[in-house]
Scaffold this active site. Sequence first.
Site, PDB file in Angstrom:
ATOM      1  N   CYS A 190       0.835  -1.218   0.000  1.00  0.00           N
ATOM      2  CA  CYS A 190       0.000   0.000   0.000  1.00  0.00           C
ATOM      3  C   CYS A 190       0.865   1.262   0.000  1.00  0.00           C
ATOM      4  CB  CYS A 190      -0.895  -0.046   1.234  1.00  0.00           C
ATOM      5  SG  CYS A 190      -1.730   1.482   1.629  1.00  0.00           S
ATOM      6  N   CYS A 226       0.022   3.802   2.687  1.00  0.00           N
ATOM      7  CA  CYS A 226       0.536   3.316   3.977  1.00  0.00           C
ATOM      8  C   CYS A 226       2.007   3.691   4.144  1.00  0.00           C
ATOM      9  CB  CYS A 226       0.382   1.803   4.086  1.00  0.00           C
ATOM     10  SG  CYS A 226      -1.321   1.215   4.024  1.00  0.00           S
TER      11      CYS A 226
END
Length: 106
Positions: free
Chosen positions: A30, A33
């Site tokens: 991600c 993230c």
Amino acid sequence: MAEIFDDSNFEQEVLLAKEPVFVDFYADWCNPCKKIAPLINELAEEYTGRVKICKVNVDESPNSTNRFHIMAVPTMLILVNGEVKDTIEGANVTKKDLIARIERVL
């Protein structure tokens, strides 16, 4: 640095924690993230001893992820005595915003 927990220690370290807990549910793949990770680590250093700041990899911890119905990453939860007090989804948040939300539970 934020501590990393998984299904094996989530209940003990997060749900049964004496202090408030800020959990960042993330995934290695991600990009948002990855973008917010340095901010989470800064918060971990600034709140040492007052708030437990930790990370849970959704791909490696399906039980913890499903328990809180995490559908997108990053999703951050602030828990007190195992109860969700706030939910933050996405990486489009500032450090100031996160601090304000943490401070509300202290």
